[in-house]
Design an enzyme around this catalytic site. Structure first.
Site, PDB file in Angstrom:
ATOM      1  N   ARG A  30       3.835   5.666   7.759  1.00 23.37           N
ATOM      2  CA  ARG A  30       3.356   4.417   8.133  1.00 23.37           C
ATOM      3  C   ARG A  30       4.634   3.728   8.937  1.00 23.37           C
ATOM      4  O   ARG A  30       4.376   3.559  10.096  1.00 23.37           O
ATOM      5  CB  ARG A  30       3.062   3.646   6.915  1.00 23.37           C
ATOM      6  CG  ARG A  30       2.187   2.213   6.961  1.00 23.37           C
ATOM      7  CD  ARG A  30       3.088   1.154   7.424  1.00 23.37           C
ATOM      8  NE  ARG A  30       4.056   0.738   6.665  1.00 23.37           N
ATOM      9  CZ  ARG A  30       5.052  -0.100   6.529  1.00 23.37           C
ATOM     10  NH1 ARG A  30       5.051  -0.521   7.447  1.00 23.37           N
ATOM     11  NH2 ARG A  30       5.785  -0.531   5.522  1.00 23.37           N
ATOM     12  N   ASP A  31       5.444   3.498   8.204  1.00 24.13           N
ATOM     13  CA  ASP A  31       6.696   2.740   8.825  1.00 24.13           C
ATOM     14  C   ASP A  31       7.406   3.572   9.628  1.00 24.13           C
ATOM     15  O   ASP A  31       7.899   3.134  11.105  1.00 24.13           O
ATOM     16  CB  ASP A  31       7.741   2.248   7.879  1.00 24.13           C
ATOM     17  CG  ASP A  31       8.703   1.060   8.122  1.00 24.13           C
ATOM     18  OD1 ASP A  31       8.496   0.537   9.438  1.00 24.13           O
ATOM     19  OD2 ASP A  31       9.662   1.008   7.512  1.00 24.13           O
ATOM     20  N   HIS A 223      15.019  -1.182   0.719  1.00 24.61           N
ATOM     21  CA  HIS A 223      14.522  -0.619   1.703  1.00 24.61           C
ATOM     22  C   HIS A 223      15.478  -0.812   2.707  1.00 24.61           C
ATOM     23  O   HIS A 223      15.644  -1.851   3.398  1.00 24.61           O
ATOM     24  CB  HIS A 223      13.230  -1.273   2.092  1.00 24.61           C
ATOM     25  CG  HIS A 223      12.470  -0.665   3.258  1.00 24.61           C
ATOM     26  ND1 HIS A 223      11.108  -0.209   3.392  1.00 24.61           N
ATOM     27  CD2 HIS A 223      12.890  -0.509   4.621  1.00 24.61           C
ATOM     28  CE1 HIS A 223      10.981   0.180   4.544  1.00 24.61           C
ATOM     29  NE2 HIS A 223      12.090  -0.206   5.371  1.00 24.61           N
ATOM     30  N   HIS A 225      17.682  -0.046   6.369  1.00 26.10           N
ATOM     31  CA  HIS A 225      17.788   0.799   7.666  1.00 26.10           C
ATOM     32  C   HIS A 225      19.235   1.134   8.031  1.00 26.10           C
ATOM     33  O   HIS A 225      20.236   0.502   7.284  1.00 26.10           O
ATOM     34  CB  HIS A 225      17.323  -0.487   8.859  1.00 26.10           C
ATOM     35  CG  HIS A 225      15.867  -0.438   8.867  1.00 26.10           C
ATOM     36  ND1 HIS A 225      15.194  -0.146  10.142  1.00 26.10           N
ATOM     37  CD2 HIS A 225      14.827  -0.725   7.944  1.00 26.10           C
ATOM     38  CE1 HIS A 225      14.044  -0.381   9.748  1.00 26.10           C
ATOM     39  NE2 HIS A 225      13.760  -0.658   8.630  1.00 26.10           N
ATOM     40  N   CYS A 256      13.637  -0.286  14.391  1.00 28.35           N
ATOM     41  CA  CYS A 256      13.643  -1.489  14.204  1.00 28.35           C
ATOM     42  C   CYS A 256      13.520  -2.439  15.378  1.00 28.35           C
ATOM     43  O   CYS A 256      14.486  -2.436  16.496  1.00 28.35           O
ATOM     44  CB  CYS A 256      14.788  -2.030  13.229  1.00 28.35           C
ATOM     45  SG  CYS A 256      14.970  -3.877  13.135  1.00 28.35           S
ATOM     46  N   ASN A 265      14.942   3.957   9.674  1.00 31.30           N
ATOM     47  CA  ASN A 265      15.013   3.921   8.151  1.00 31.30           C
ATOM     48  C   ASN A 265      15.952   4.993   7.675  1.00 31.30           C
ATOM     49  O   ASN A 265      16.178   5.846   8.318  1.00 31.30           O
ATOM     50  CB  ASN A 265      13.690   4.282   7.616  1.00 31.30           C
ATOM     51  CG  ASN A 265      12.485   3.253   7.888  1.00 31.30           C
ATOM     52  OD1 ASN A 265      12.726   2.106   7.477  1.00 31.30           O
ATOM     53  ND2 ASN A 265      11.610   3.580   8.644  1.00 31.30           N
TER      54      ASN A 265
END
Length: 314
Positions: A30-31, A223, A225, A256, A265
């Site tokens: 997803r991300d 979470h 980055h 991002c 990520n």
């Protein structure tokens, strides 16, 4: 002889002050894929999810029910869930932005959803078209209806450590906003370093603010980055303070859009390598995971940014 052939990293038993086991919340499908410019075929996404499950990951964030206009990559959410081989013991949460998204998710038979909120006014306006205060009115019926339907609900909180328009974010503000999301009925809150500017000391201050507000650490996830190369050190800082759920993305997929040169990520392989060295259980087969990320990198036509993938798969 490469590091993998040499048998590294070696386990020395769980390091003092760390959780015995960490739950990896895999967000690659997803991300990781949502900002890809070329649409990835649904068949490739389904194979990606199957391979991730084969590697031992038990929480696979599958897709998002945002409007296709905003995230064309995930316009195939219904088709993906219809074709998904749902494994016993594996969770497949999906992101929902609003009540319409929840309806689509319920129609698709999902059992776990996540909502996406902001700790800062500017990002709330730009990403949610609301204020920080107004977002709670938007999410309250979504969470309430989902819980009534028997769904688990996770809350994502973005811009917890820094905002590209507002700068540093007060940890007390992050804790206040996050606790309101938990109060709505979210069972877990994931604290997002959306632009990758956090450092371990900053992580400690944010988690301390939640502790001072009486928040149970087992309701929190992180979470990170890796924009400035701090994702692993930030994760270790969080683990030392009792966090035991970590979001990551296979192969380091995902960028991002709010930070120039963002590297995406935290790579799941890099996380697993560190956890192995610390003696922390996670249930993932690293070799299978590396093979999966190398396979996906081939489908995307570029090398994986994960250092561990490159060290092992070469």
């Amino acid at each position: 002889m490469g590091a993998r052939e040499a048998g590294l990293p070696q386990r020395f038993g769980s390091a003092e002050g760390l959780p015995e086991r960490v739950t990896i919340w895999e967000v690659g499908a997803r991300d990781g894929l949502q900002n890809e410019s070329a649409v990835v075929p649904v068949e490739v996404k389904l194979e990606f999810l199957d391979r991730l499950a084969d590697a031992g990951l038990t929480t696979l964030e599958a897709t998002s029910f945002v409007h296709p206009k905003w995230v064309p990559q995930l316009a195939d959410a219904e088709a993906l869930l219809a074709g998904l081989d749902r494994r016993a013991g594996v969770r497949y949460p999906v992101l929902v932005p609003n009540d319409k998204g929840l309806t689509r998710a319920l129609d698709a038979g999902v059992e776990h959803i996540a909502i996406f909120a902001s700790a800062t006014e500017t990002f709330a306006k730009r990403n949610l078209n609301s204020s920080v205060e107004e977002q709670f009115a938007m999410f309250e019926p979504v969470v309430s209806r989902a819980r009534e339907a028997g769904l688990e609900v996770r809350g994502y909180l973005s811009m917890c450590f820094g905002d590209p328009w507002e700068g540093a974010v007060d940890p007390a503000t992050v804790a206040a906003v996050g606790n309101r999301l938990l109060g709505l009925g979210c069972s877990q809150l994931s604290l997002g370093d959306t632009i990758g500017v956090a450092t371990p000391g900053h992580v400690e201050r944010v988690l301390a603010a939640f502790g001072e507000a009486g928040t149970a650490v087992d309701s929190l996830a992180v979470h990170f980055h890796d924009t400035y190369g701090q994702a692993l050190s930030n994760t270790l800082a969080a683990l030392r303070l009792g966090v035991s759920t970590v979001d990551s993305s296979a192969g380091g997929l995902g960028g991002c859009p709010y930070a120039e040169s963002a590297t995406g990520n935290l790579a799941t392989e890099d996380l697993v390598w560190m956890l192995d060295g610390l003696g922390v259980e996670h249930g993932v087969d690293l070799d299978a995971l590396v093979a999966t990320s190398a396979w996906m990198a081939g489908r995307l036509g570029r090398p994986s940014p994960s250092r561990v993938v490159n060290a092992i798969a070469g």
